[in-house]
Design a protein around this motif. Structure first.
Motif, mmCIF file in Angstrom:
data_model
loop_
_atom_site.group_PDB
_atom_site.id
_atom_site.type_symbol
_atom_site.label_atom_id
_atom_site.label_comp_id
_atom_site.label_asym_id
_atom_site.label_seq_id
_atom_site.Cartn_x
_atom_site.Cartn_y
_atom_site.Cartn_z
ATOM 1 N N GLN A 113 16.550 -71.181 44.284
ATOM 2 C CA GLN A 113 17.360 -69.974 44.474
ATOM 3 C C GLN A 113 17.689 -69.356 43.119
ATOM 4 O O GLN A 113 17.542 -69.982 42.079
ATOM 5 C CB GLN A 113 18.641 -70.302 45.240
ATOM 6 C CG GLN A 113 18.372 -70.731 46.659
ATOM 7 C CD GLN A 113 19.653 -70.981 47.442
ATOM 8 O OE1 GLN A 113 20.766 -70.783 46.952
ATOM 9 N NE2 GLN A 113 19.504 -71.428 48.678
ATOM 10 N N SER A 114 18.189 -68.150 43.171
ATOM 11 C CA SER A 114 18.488 -67.378 41.962
ATOM 12 C C SER A 114 19.721 -67.910 41.229
ATOM 13 O O SER A 114 20.777 -68.113 41.833
ATOM 14 C CB SER A 114 18.721 -65.919 42.338
ATOM 15 O OG SER A 114 19.299 -65.218 41.265
ATOM 16 N N SER A 117 22.577 -65.475 41.542
ATOM 17 C CA SER A 117 23.413 -65.585 42.736
ATOM 18 C C SER A 117 24.351 -66.789 42.655
ATOM 19 O O SER A 117 25.475 -66.734 43.148
ATOM 20 C CB SER A 117 22.574 -65.606 44.017
ATOM 21 O OG SER A 117 21.651 -66.646 44.003
ATOM 22 N N GLN A 120 27.109 -65.481 40.617
ATOM 23 C CA GLN A 120 27.779 -64.420 41.370
ATOM 24 C C GLN A 120 28.670 -64.995 42.471
ATOM 25 O O GLN A 120 29.784 -64.511 42.689
ATOM 26 C CB GLN A 120 26.724 -63.491 41.967
ATOM 27 C CG GLN A 120 27.250 -62.159 42.415
ATOM 28 C CD GLN A 120 26.108 -61.202 42.738
ATOM 29 O OE1 GLN A 120 25.050 -61.614 43.209
ATOM 30 N NE2 GLN A 120 26.323 -59.935 42.465
ATOM 31 N N GLU A 121 28.203 -66.047 43.161
ATOM 32 C CA GLU A 121 29.010 -66.704 44.200
ATOM 33 C C GLU A 121 30.291 -67.282 43.616
ATOM 34 O O GLU A 121 31.242 -67.558 44.339
ATOM 35 C CB GLU A 121 28.216 -67.820 44.874
ATOM 36 C CG GLU A 121 27.110 -67.321 45.778
ATOM 37 C CD GLU A 121 26.170 -68.447 46.208
ATOM 38 O OE1 GLU A 121 26.445 -69.635 45.912
ATOM 39 O OE2 GLU A 121 25.145 -68.123 46.828
#
Length: 171
Positions: A113-114, A117, A120-121
């Motif tokens: 996954q990125s 992100s 960001q989460e």
């Protein structure tokens, strides 16, 4: 505190048409940074070549200092107790991870996954955090080990991981 996330990056045989890995770099749950050269499988070399790259990795170095895909996968199986690892460029890393598993007839045991992100989460804009550090080199241009260390440092600076868990980057 939960175990640390695993950040991973790789160098591919080609920047235009990546088909197989030359190098993998990742962080461990203990915040160590590991790096391994990959011996290219004969099947990979039948259809693709190793192009000149920013890290000056060539076929001779890979055969001399690299490890077979089966050795790398065994290490990952022993180390990764997670379903997800994080990458700056998840699509291209997924392709290289899949090529490594596929050559041994296996399916990847984790999803990529990125890293954007992941930050960001946790309410951290990775690009802003990089700029705050005064880093002028774009993340994707950093050497693989420096990229992973940078990501760990940003996570520590923003309180996302405990600095006591990271002996490699303490002051």
């Amino acid at each position: 505190m939960a175990s640390l996330p695993i950040f991973m990056t790789a160098v591919a045989n080609s920047s235009d048409e990546p088909a197989f890995p030359l190098l993998f770099t990742w962080s461990t749950h203990e915040a160590q940074v590991k790096e391994v050269l990959v011996i290219p499988d004969d099947e990979w070399l039948e259809n693709h070549r190793i192009e000149p790259n920013a890290h000056d990795l060539d076929e001779q170095q890979l055969y001399e200092f690299g490890f077979e895909a089966s050795d790398i996968l065994a290490e990952w199986i022993n180390e990764f107790d997670t379903d997800v690892i994080y990458a700056l460029e998840p699509e291209s890393l997924s392709l290289l991870v899949e090529a490594t598993y596929d050559i041994k007839g296996l399916e990847p045991s984790f999803e990529v996954q990125s890293i954007h992100s992941w930050f960001q989460e946790r309410d951290v804009d990775l690009d802003d955090a990089v700029a705050e550090q005064g880093q002028t080199t774009p993340l994707h241009l950093l050497p693989p080990d420096e990229l992973v260390i940078q990501l760990l440092q940003i996570a520590v600076e923003h309180g996302l991981i405990d600095p006591n868990d990271i002996p490699a980057i303490e002051d």
